[in-house]
Structures are given as C-alpha cells and as structure tokens.
Design an enzyme around this catalytic site. Structure first.
Site, PDB file in Angstrom:
ATOM      1  N   ASP A  94      -5.117  10.076  -9.256  1.00  0.00           N
ATOM      2  CA  ASP A  94      -4.956   9.027  -8.244  1.00  0.00           C
ATOM      3  C   ASP A  94      -4.077   7.937  -8.845  1.00  0.00           C
ATOM      4  O   ASP A  94      -4.464   7.287  -9.812  1.00  0.00           O
ATOM      5  CB  ASP A  94      -6.329   8.472  -7.852  1.00  0.00           C
ATOM      6  CG  ASP A  94      -6.258   7.415  -6.747  1.00  0.00           C
ATOM      7  OD1 ASP A  94      -5.143   7.062  -6.323  1.00  0.00           O
ATOM      8  OD2 ASP A  94      -7.324   6.931  -6.335  1.00  0.00           O
ATOM      9  N   ASP A 139      -0.247  -1.904 -11.116  1.00  0.00           N
ATOM     10  CA  ASP A 139      -0.959  -3.146 -11.431  1.00  0.00           C
ATOM     11  C   ASP A 139      -1.588  -3.066 -12.819  1.00  0.00           C
ATOM     12  O   ASP A 139      -1.640  -4.068 -13.543  1.00  0.00           O
ATOM     13  CB  ASP A 139      -2.026  -3.415 -10.375  1.00  0.00           C
ATOM     14  CG  ASP A 139      -1.426  -3.645  -9.000  1.00  0.00           C
ATOM     15  OD1 ASP A 139      -0.339  -4.240  -8.911  1.00  0.00           O
ATOM     16  OD2 ASP A 139      -2.043  -3.223  -8.003  1.00  0.00           O
TER      17      ASP A 139
END
Length: 297
Positions: free
Chosen positions: A239, A245
């Site tokens: 994933d 980030d």
C-alpha cells in the site's frame, strides 16, 4: 532533536482494498475496509515524530468522533496538538481505493480543514521556534502562504509538498526553501515529464527541489550544481498510501540533524520503503530504530 512544525490537514482515511479499482460506472467487490487516521499534514507530523523529531501540529478537526480519534492518534504518536483546533462540523475525510499492486486513488473531502485559512494567536510564535515548517496543499492557500511568510521572517526552513497538485502562487514560491513534489506533481507544475527537466524548471522559483520517483528513489537539485539521484531500496509494495509523507517527515528530521543531502535522501527513502510494505498511512510509518536498520541494510 529536530524541532518541526506541521501546518496541514488531518483526515480520517476510509480505505477499501480491492483486486482492481473500479472504472467509471463499474461496481467491484472489495475484500476489506478500514478507517485509518491520515491527512497529508497529520501523516507528515506522525512520520517526523516516529523518525525522532519533536513535532507540533497546526490544523483543525471537527467536533465528531473522527476528530476525537484523529487528535488521540497524533498525541499517541508523540505529536503536540496544542495548536490543533476543534471546530463545529465534520472532520476531513479521504476516500481511498487501494488495489493489489499497491496503487491508490483518493477523493478528499476537506471538512474542518477548510477552516484553516489563517494563523491564530500563538501559531507564529510556535513556527518561530522550529527548525523546519512542513506544508502541503490540503488546507486553504491563505494559511499556507501566511505560515511560510512567518517561517521566512524567523529564519525557519520551509519544506512544501505541492499536493494535491495545483498552480503555486509566486508569493508562496518566494518563501519556500525546499519543494518536494512527486514526479507527477512536478510534471503538472512544469509541463515537463522528464524529472531532470522538471527540476531545472522548478529551480527558477525555489532554491532546492527534491522530486520523489517512487521505487526509483529521488532526485535532488539545487542551483549551480548537477542533479543528484539517490536510489530507493527494492521492496514489494502492499500500500503506497502515505509513502510520500513518510519520506518528507523523515527527510525533515535528517536534514535538521545536519546529515549530508545524499545521506538524508537515502535515510528518507528507507523510511518510505518500510511504509509501503504495510497497509494504511499513519499506521504504516516506521520508527527511528526501524529506519536505521533498513538504512544500514
């Protein structure tokens, strides 16, 4: 320790896992659904805290159950939430479809994040004490520009992730020290699909650029020097949500510790590589000890 302030979004990620994402007008059956705290701002805050930074969050959540959980998650991760406002109405949400190849498609509904359109008393003082200010574009541009100007006034490094991709106003670029787009965002900003060409174009507006290249690593460019490419560890992605980030949060910590650029990029790539092997955004972000192990391998 590196002192980091993040101004940005907090969302509850509503994640559906599917074999293949639906096409327009198509219904598919998913195999799993999860609610996972996220938002680009909160993700970067958690990533930086896990990587060893001292982190404070400026943003907003709603006065709903999601807001309570979002605040609790940040605090549990070691993020200071004294400047995270609670406002009337729903918290932000992100509706995410993750396929079996680790790719994702995301729809963000801003909710409380839309109220973060200005700095409130105390925000500038907090920013002035930081080593770095991390910014993204999931809250109104007015607050992003105001906080970047405050950082510049106090000599604080500003690191901007231009996502979701959109035209960046000159007044924001003028107070951005390091721009960190992925290769698709860089192409959107410059109209150039080659990352080196895109980086060169972006240097007309900001002094330093890092373009993340997914499994190919990252490209660093600064004025007056040849671009530097740093490869990423080879892993199998489960994933990719939040990987960018994770990279930015870890990079901010590494740069704040005075690591050379090549080492800082490799360290951040190690963090991102760990995150893509786990489901979710903030839930997948590695701790400093894990990053050090991956980096050394």
């Amino acid at each position: 320790m590196t002192d980091i302030v993040v101004l940005g979004s907090t969302n509850m990620d509503l994640v559906a896992y599917v074999e293949k994402p639906p096409q327009r007008g198509e219904t598919v059956t998913g195999r799993e659904f999860r609610t996972i705290p996220g938002g680009k701002g909160a993700n970067q805050a958690v990533a930086a805290a896990h990587a060893g930074g001292t982190v404070s969050m400026i943003g907003a959540v709603g006065n709903d159950a999601f807001g309570t959980r979002l605040r609790s998650t940040l605090e549990h991760s070691g993020v200071n939430t004294d400047h995270l406002r609670t406002v009337e109405g729903p918290s932000g949400t992100a509706h995410i479809v993750v396929d079996d190849e680790g790719g994702n498609a995301i729809v963000v509904v801003p909710g409380a994040n839309a109220t973060v359109d200005h700095l409130v008393p105390g925000d500038e003082v907090l920013i002035s004490s930081a080593d770095a200010l991390l910014l993204q574009l999931e809250v109104p541009l007015a607050a992003v520009v105001a906080s970047a100007r405050a950082a510049r006034a106090h000599g604080v490094r500003t690191i901007l992730t231009p996502a979701p991709a959109q035209p960046l106003p000159p007044e924001l670029l003028a107070v951005t020290d390091l721009l960190v787009p992925n290769e698709h965002e860089a192409a959107t900003l410059t109209g150039r699909t080659d990352p080196r060409e895109a980086a060169t174009a972006l240097l007309d507006s900001v002094p330093e650029v890092v373009i993340t290249l997914g499994s190919s690593g990252s490209l660093y460019a600064t004025r007056g020097a040849q671009p530097l490419t740093v490869p990423a560890p080879r892993v199998t992605a489960v994933d990719s949500t939040g990987a960018g980030d994770t990279f930015v949060g870890a990079l901010a910590v590494a740069l704040g510790e005075g690591r050379p650029v090549r080492e800082a990029l490799a360290w951040a790539s190690a963090a991102a590589a760990l995150s893509v092997q786990r489901p979710g955004a903030s839930a997948s972000m590695p701790y400093r000890s894990e990053i050090e192990t991956q980096y050394a391998s």
